[in-house]
Design a protein around this motif. Sequence first.
Motif, mmCIF file in Angstrom:
data_model
loop_
_atom_site.group_PDB
_atom_site.id
_atom_site.type_symbol
_atom_site.label_atom_id
_atom_site.label_comp_id
_atom_site.label_asym_id
_atom_site.label_seq_id
_atom_site.Cartn_x
_atom_site.Cartn_y
_atom_site.Cartn_z
ATOM 1 N N VAL A 61 -11.567 -36.246 58.316
ATOM 2 C CA VAL A 61 -10.302 -36.173 59.061
ATOM 3 C C VAL A 61 -9.130 -36.160 58.084
ATOM 4 N N ALA A 62 -9.177 -37.064 57.103
ATOM 5 C CA ALA A 62 -8.041 -37.203 56.187
ATOM 6 C C ALA A 62 -7.770 -35.910 55.417
ATOM 7 N N GLY A 63 -8.807 -35.192 55.043
ATOM 8 C CA GLY A 63 -8.612 -33.985 54.232
ATOM 9 C C GLY A 63 -8.352 -32.725 55.037
ATOM 10 N N ALA A 64 -8.552 -32.807 56.337
ATOM 11 C CA ALA A 64 -8.496 -31.587 57.155
ATOM 12 C C ALA A 64 -7.102 -30.954 57.264
ATOM 13 N N PRO A 65 -6.029 -31.734 57.468
ATOM 14 C CA PRO A 65 -4.720 -31.088 57.652
ATOM 15 C C PRO A 65 -4.354 -30.129 56.513
ATOM 16 N N ALA A 66 -4.700 -30.482 55.280
ATOM 17 C CA ALA A 66 -4.361 -29.640 54.131
ATOM 18 C C ALA A 66 -5.199 -28.372 54.088
ATOM 19 N N ARG A 67 -6.305 -28.340 54.853
ATOM 20 C CA ARG A 67 -7.230 -27.201 54.782
ATOM 21 C C ARG A 67 -7.264 -26.361 56.038
ATOM 22 N N LEU A 68 -6.502 -26.770 57.055
ATOM 23 C CA LEU A 68 -6.542 -26.044 58.332
ATOM 24 C C LEU A 68 -5.338 -25.133 58.477
ATOM 25 N N VAL A 109 -6.667 -30.347 67.048
ATOM 26 C CA VAL A 109 -5.958 -29.248 66.415
ATOM 27 C C VAL A 109 -4.890 -29.840 65.515
ATOM 28 N N PHE A 110 -4.699 -29.227 64.351
ATOM 29 C CA PHE A 110 -3.583 -29.670 63.525
ATOM 30 C C PHE A 110 -2.532 -28.581 63.488
ATOM 31 N N ASP A 111 -1.351 -28.869 64.032
ATOM 32 C CA ASP A 111 -0.330 -27.818 64.040
ATOM 33 C C ASP A 111 1.034 -28.301 63.554
ATOM 34 N N GLN A 112 1.045 -29.466 62.924
ATOM 35 C CA GLN A 112 2.329 -29.919 62.368
ATOM 36 C C GLN A 112 2.416 -29.515 60.914
ATOM 37 N N ASP A 145 -3.654 -39.358 62.680
ATOM 38 C CA ASP A 145 -3.338 -38.417 61.612
ATOM 39 C C ASP A 145 -2.548 -37.203 62.109
ATOM 40 N N GLY A 146 -2.070 -37.258 63.355
ATOM 41 C CA GLY A 146 -1.176 -36.221 63.853
ATOM 42 C C GLY A 146 -1.847 -35.036 64.517
ATOM 43 N N PHE A 147 -3.125 -35.155 64.830
ATOM 44 C CA PHE A 147 -3.806 -34.052 65.536
ATOM 45 C C PHE A 147 -3.399 -34.062 67.009
ATOM 46 N N SER A 148 -3.437 -32.894 67.618
ATOM 47 C CA SER A 148 -3.186 -32.802 69.056
ATOM 48 C C SER A 148 -4.424 -32.218 69.742
ATOM 49 N N ARG A 149 -4.367 -32.113 71.061
ATOM 50 C CA ARG A 149 -5.503 -31.646 71.883
ATOM 51 C C ARG A 149 -6.784 -32.396 71.535
ATOM 52 N N VAL A 150 -6.642 -33.663 71.175
ATOM 53 C CA VAL A 150 -7.796 -34.470 70.760
ATOM 54 C C VAL A 150 -8.700 -34.715 71.963
ATOM 55 N N GLN A 151 -9.969 -34.388 71.810
ATOM 56 C CA GLN A 151 -10.912 -34.563 72.917
ATOM 57 C C GLN A 151 -12.344 -34.688 72.422
ATOM 58 N N SER A 152 -13.221 -35.153 73.321
ATOM 59 C CA SER A 152 -14.649 -35.276 73.013
ATOM 60 C C SER A 152 -15.437 -34.459 74.018
ATOM 61 N N TRP A 153 -16.593 -34.010 73.578
ATOM 62 C CA TRP A 153 -17.479 -33.229 74.433
ATOM 63 C C TRP A 153 -18.839 -33.929 74.501
ATOM 64 N N ARG A 154 -19.464 -33.806 75.685
ATOM 65 C CA ARG A 154 -20.758 -34.456 75.886
ATOM 66 C C ARG A 154 -21.912 -33.517 75.580
ATOM 67 N N ASP A 155 -22.985 -34.083 75.025
ATOM 68 C CA ASP A 155 -24.196 -33.288 74.783
ATOM 69 C C ASP A 155 -25.023 -33.221 76.068
ATOM 70 N N LEU A 156 -26.196 -32.601 75.990
ATOM 71 C CA LEU A 156 -27.008 -32.404 77.194
ATOM 72 C C LEU A 156 -27.508 -33.723 77.766
ATOM 73 N N ALA A 157 -27.526 -34.763 76.941
ATOM 74 C CA ALA A 157 -27.937 -36.074 77.427
ATOM 75 C C ALA A 157 -26.758 -36.824 78.055
ATOM 76 N N GLY A 158 -25.572 -36.179 78.088
ATOM 77 C CA GLY A 158 -24.406 -36.804 78.701
ATOM 78 C C GLY A 158 -23.650 -37.739 77.772
ATOM 79 N N ILE A 159 -23.992 -37.704 76.478
ATOM 80 C CA ILE A 159 -23.352 -38.593 75.503
ATOM 81 C C ILE A 159 -22.214 -37.860 74.792
ATOM 82 N N GLU A 160 -21.054 -38.529 74.667
ATOM 83 C CA GLU A 160 -19.946 -37.942 73.904
ATOM 84 C C GLU A 160 -20.421 -37.774 72.465
ATOM 85 N N ARG A 161 -20.582 -36.536 72.024
ATOM 86 C CA ARG A 161 -21.302 -36.251 70.780
ATOM 87 C C ARG A 161 -20.437 -35.531 69.748
#
Length: 279
Positions: free
Chosen positions: A221-228, A274-277, A253-269
């Motif tokens: 997460v920490a290194g992503a803004p500089a690379r996105l 998005v980084f747009d600042q 860290d300033g990301f937006s549209r932060v969300q989680s998605w569930r796998d087929l077992a129903g677990i947030e996986r």
Amino acid sequence: MNVLHIAPGTSIGALLHKPPLDPLEARVLLSHALRLSRVQLITRAEQPLGEEDARRVAALFQRRIDGEPIAYLVGEREFFGLMLHTTPEVLIPRPETELLVELALQYLPQGGRLLDLGTGSGAIAVAIAHERPDAQVTAADTSVAALRVAARNAERHAVTVHFIESDWYAAVPDVAFDVIVSNPPYIVSGDPHLSQGDLRHEPIDALTDHGDGLGALRRIVAGAPARLLPRGWLLMEHGYDQAAAVRAMLAADGFSRVQSWRDLAGIERVTGGVFDQRG
Ligand code: GLN
């Protein structure tokens, strides 16, 4: 140590049900050892095993009984419809990780650049490159042995992936990516699962950060803004109880549209944002 004995002359059919082996696993191992398809195992059920085959099957069965994962014994595992070389140098590709591939495919623009951190067998990078020949896929790992397996998988499926030896972002070329994905080691140090079942045989550095389980995720997460690129997505797989912590990291860290998605077992996986600042 080989203690299991299979007498030459034993029929293939008799070995399809040989406790303590699971019948499904016995079938996979027999098919591998005898180089026969699943259908051939049935049609040749009456066929007696020669001395050499009996010895080979017994050795393989014994290794499974001793706990070695099927994917290492047969040297491959299917992921996202692709057969991938799988050796003890890499984590065995898991079905829940296909969710990460599906999301990356959804967010990767035509001709876009994607970075896979901690690629291991190359499963994620190869699946994406196979699905999207237009994309420019870079995959990093700190393990040279893993990169060798990943390169063989890219070659096996005739896809182009740019592999680099890198400790997370350290040696990643200075370009901006549309999507960064990772299935990092996220199991908490000392978790009892690490000393049970197939996990005992997998590379420990691919499973745990040797800390609270969030160490690698934090670095990614920490290194992503500089690379996105602006509006680029960071998508990470994580443990069953880590989604809220990863969302909090991204938000902090300033990301937006932060969300989680569930796998087929129903677990947030998978969790992402998005980084747009741009400063
Ligand atoms: N999903 C794996 C397991 O729990 C862990 C893989 C990882 O740490 N990335 O077995």
